[in-house]
Design a protein around this motif. Structure first.
Motif, PDB file in Angstrom:
ATOM      1  N   SER A   1       0.831  -1.209   0.000  1.00 44.86           N
ATOM      2  CA  SER A   1       0.000   0.000   0.000  1.00 44.86           C
ATOM      3  C   SER A   1       0.862   1.255   0.000  1.00 44.86           C
ATOM      4  O   SER A   1       0.509   2.256  -0.623  1.00 44.86           O
ATOM      5  CB  SER A   1      -0.929   0.015   1.219  1.00 44.86           C
ATOM      6  OG  SER A   1      -1.874  -1.008   1.101  1.00 44.86           O
ATOM      7  N   ILE A   2       1.986   1.200   0.709  1.00 45.57           N
ATOM      8  CA  ILE A   2       2.877   2.363   0.702  1.00 45.57           C
ATOM      9  C   ILE A   2       3.392   2.582  -0.716  1.00 45.57           C
ATOM     10  O   ILE A   2       3.414   3.710  -1.221  1.00 45.57           O
ATOM     11  CB  ILE A   2       4.009   2.182   1.728  1.00 45.57           C
ATOM     12  CG1 ILE A   2       3.392   2.310   3.137  1.00 45.57           C
ATOM     13  CG2 ILE A   2       5.137   3.198   1.510  1.00 45.57           C
ATOM     14  CD1 ILE A   2       4.341   2.236   4.280  1.00 45.57           C
ATOM     15  N   ALA A   3       3.737   1.502  -1.400  1.00 41.90           N
ATOM     16  CA  ALA A   3       4.219   1.648  -2.786  1.00 41.90           C
ATOM     17  C   ALA A   3       3.109   2.201  -3.677  1.00 41.90           C
ATOM     18  O   ALA A   3       3.330   3.156  -4.443  1.00 41.90           O
ATOM     19  CB  ALA A   3       4.704   0.301  -3.306  1.00 41.90           C
ATOM     20  N   SER A   4       1.880   1.665  -3.575  1.00 40.95           N
ATOM     21  CA  SER A   4       0.820   2.137  -4.485  1.00 40.95           C
ATOM     22  C   SER A   4       0.399   3.564  -4.123  1.00 40.95           C
ATOM     23  O   SER A   4       0.178   4.394  -5.006  1.00 40.95           O
ATOM     24  CB  SER A   4      -0.373   1.181  -4.506  1.00 40.95           C
ATOM     25  OG  SER A   4      -1.039   1.205  -3.270  1.00 40.95           O
TER      26      SER A   4
ATOM     27  N   TRP B   1       1.459  10.740  -4.215  1.00 45.00           N
ATOM     28  CA  TRP B   1       2.132  11.880  -3.571  1.00 45.00           C
ATOM     29  C   TRP B   1       3.541  12.117  -4.050  1.00 45.00           C
ATOM     30  O   TRP B   1       4.217  13.006  -3.557  1.00 45.00           O
ATOM     31  CB  TRP B   1       2.142  11.664  -2.045  1.00 45.00           C
ATOM     32  CG  TRP B   1       0.805  11.252  -1.534  1.00 45.00           C
ATOM     33  CD1 TRP B   1       0.481  10.063  -0.967  1.00 45.00           C
ATOM     34  CD2 TRP B   1      -0.404  12.022  -1.577  1.00 45.00           C
ATOM     35  NE1 TRP B   1      -0.853  10.037  -0.652  1.00 45.00           N
ATOM     36  CE2 TRP B   1      -1.421  11.223  -1.016  1.00 45.00           C
ATOM     37  CE3 TRP B   1      -0.724  13.304  -2.041  1.00 45.00           C
ATOM     38  CZ2 TRP B   1      -2.739  11.660  -0.911  1.00 45.00           C
ATOM     39  CZ3 TRP B   1      -2.032  13.740  -1.931  1.00 45.00           C
ATOM     40  CH2 TRP B   1      -3.017  12.924  -1.367  1.00 45.00           C
ATOM     41  N   GLY B   2       4.025  11.319  -4.977  1.00 49.76           N
ATOM     42  CA  GLY B   2       5.386  11.509  -5.475  1.00 49.76           C
ATOM     43  C   GLY B   2       6.181  10.238  -5.315  1.00 49.76           C
ATOM     44  O   GLY B   2       6.326   9.473  -6.254  1.00 49.76           O
ATOM     45  N   VAL B   3       6.613   9.968  -4.104  1.00 49.90           N
ATOM     46  CA  VAL B   3       7.406   8.762  -3.862  1.00 49.90           C
ATOM     47  C   VAL B   3       6.874   8.071  -2.609  1.00 49.90           C
ATOM     48  O   VAL B   3       6.163   8.665  -1.793  1.00 49.90           O
ATOM     49  CB  VAL B   3       8.908   9.084  -3.664  1.00 49.90           C
ATOM     50  CG1 VAL B   3       9.545   9.552  -4.962  1.00 49.90           C
ATOM     51  CG2 VAL B   3       9.109  10.093  -2.560  1.00 49.90           C
ATOM     52  N   ALA B   4       7.275   6.801  -2.459  1.00 50.72           N
ATOM     53  CA  ALA B   4       6.787   6.022  -1.322  1.00 50.72           C
ATOM     54  C   ALA B   4       7.143   6.683   0.009  1.00 50.72           C
ATOM     55  O   ALA B   4       6.383   6.593   0.980  1.00 50.72           O
ATOM     56  CB  ALA B   4       7.347   4.600  -1.398  1.00 50.72           C
ATOM     57  N   ASP B   5       8.286   7.381   0.050  1.00 48.89           N
ATOM     58  CA  ASP B   5       8.697   8.037   1.304  1.00 48.89           C
ATOM     59  C   ASP B   5       7.707   9.115   1.735  1.00 48.89           C
ATOM     60  O   ASP B   5       7.718   9.545   2.884  1.00 48.89           O
ATOM     61  CB  ASP B   5      10.084   8.684   1.138  1.00 48.89           C
ATOM     62  CG  ASP B   5      11.181   7.642   1.273  1.00 48.89           C
ATOM     63  OD1 ASP B   5      10.865   6.491   1.635  1.00 48.89           O
ATOM     64  OD2 ASP B   5      12.349   7.988   1.013  1.00 48.89           O
TER      65      ASP B   5
END
Ligand code: GLP
Length: 247
Positions: free
Chosen positions: A163-166, A171-175
């Motif tokens: 979910s963080i990856a998707s 928002w730009g990047v997973a971070d």
């Protein structure tokens, strides 16, 4: 025993229209419906279509009550990433939903207690009439990450790596993705009188089939929909058909 119908449409434009028809039908039958609304990209066309109908005077859901499906934790109210802000821009404002008809999820204080009180209040008022849902790449509904119990309440969750990856795409990047969130639980979602799951794009092909044809399992939260009361899975062809078979 559940009742799940699958509606396969040509493309995202048709998905928007057919989805808007279903929401409009619900509102016509019950103008004060209590409706759960997701963020995510899939329902955006449907929201735009409802907005167009409203502008043309053909649709009004200002008497309905709208419930937020999920929200990140640990970010301020003015943060560009709040899911409430997304819901406001894409749904609440274009559809003219008054503030008094919007129910936000608790995000602070004693969350466990606040979420339990939230579920009690919703259930005490008869539950949700319609839950519009998107499908996570890992089969999640809201942020009910696998594995999840079918009775899971509204609660704080830690987001899965998937979910963080998707969500990183938003928002730009997973971070940029807050790692914790609050979500309406599987239990109250599955108790909704009616559920509309919207699914679009080849990336959802495998997971939508696991959800509707696979075993009902905590590993695929959306598979619980097979046992819910009145579910419409509205999917475009690119998500539904096997892209290789179609080639
Ligand atoms: C996100 C959200 C869900 C959303 C789903 C699908 O992670 N937590 O509420 O419905 O994933 O999103 P999309 O429609 O962008 O594929």
């Amino acid at each position: 025993m559940g009742r799940l119908s699958i509606v396969v449409v040509t493309d995202p434009e048709e998905l928007a229209c057919v989805g808007a028809d279903l929401v409009a039908e619900e509102i016509a039958a019950n103008p004060t419906s209590r409706i759960v609304v997701p963020t995510g990209r899939t329902p955006l066309g449907l929201y735009r279509e409802l907005g167009r109908r409203r502008e043309g005077g053909a649709f009004d859901m200002s008497e309905a009550t709208v419930f937020q499906l999920d929200e990140y934790l640990g970010i301020g109210p003015e943060d560009r990433r709040t899911l409430f802000g997304w819901m406001d821009r894409s749904f609440l404002s274009p559809l003219g939903i008054p503030d008094a008809h919007v129910v936000r999820l608790p995000t602070g204080g004693d969350l466990e207690r606040a979420c339990a009180a939230y579920d009690r209040e919703v259930a005490g008022n008869g539950g949700y009439d319609l839950a519009i849902l998107g499908l996570g790449a890992n089969g999640h509904l809201g942020f009910n990450e696998p594995p999840v119990d079918r009775a899971a309440p509204t609660r704080e969750v830690v987001l899965s790596a998937e979910s963080i990856a998707s969500n990183g795409n938003y928002w730009g990047v997973a971070d940029d993705v807050p790692p914790r969130a609050v979500t309406i639980g599987m239990g109250p979602l599955l108790a909704a009188r009616r559920i509309l799951l919207v699914v679009s794009g080849t990336g959802k092909h495998a997971i939508v089939h696991r959800a509707v044809h696979g075993p009902v399992s905590p590993a695929v939260p959306a598979s619980y929909l097979q046992d819910a009361d009145d579910v419409t899975v509205l999917t475009d062809r690119s998500a539904w058909r096997d892209p290789e078979a179609a080639a």
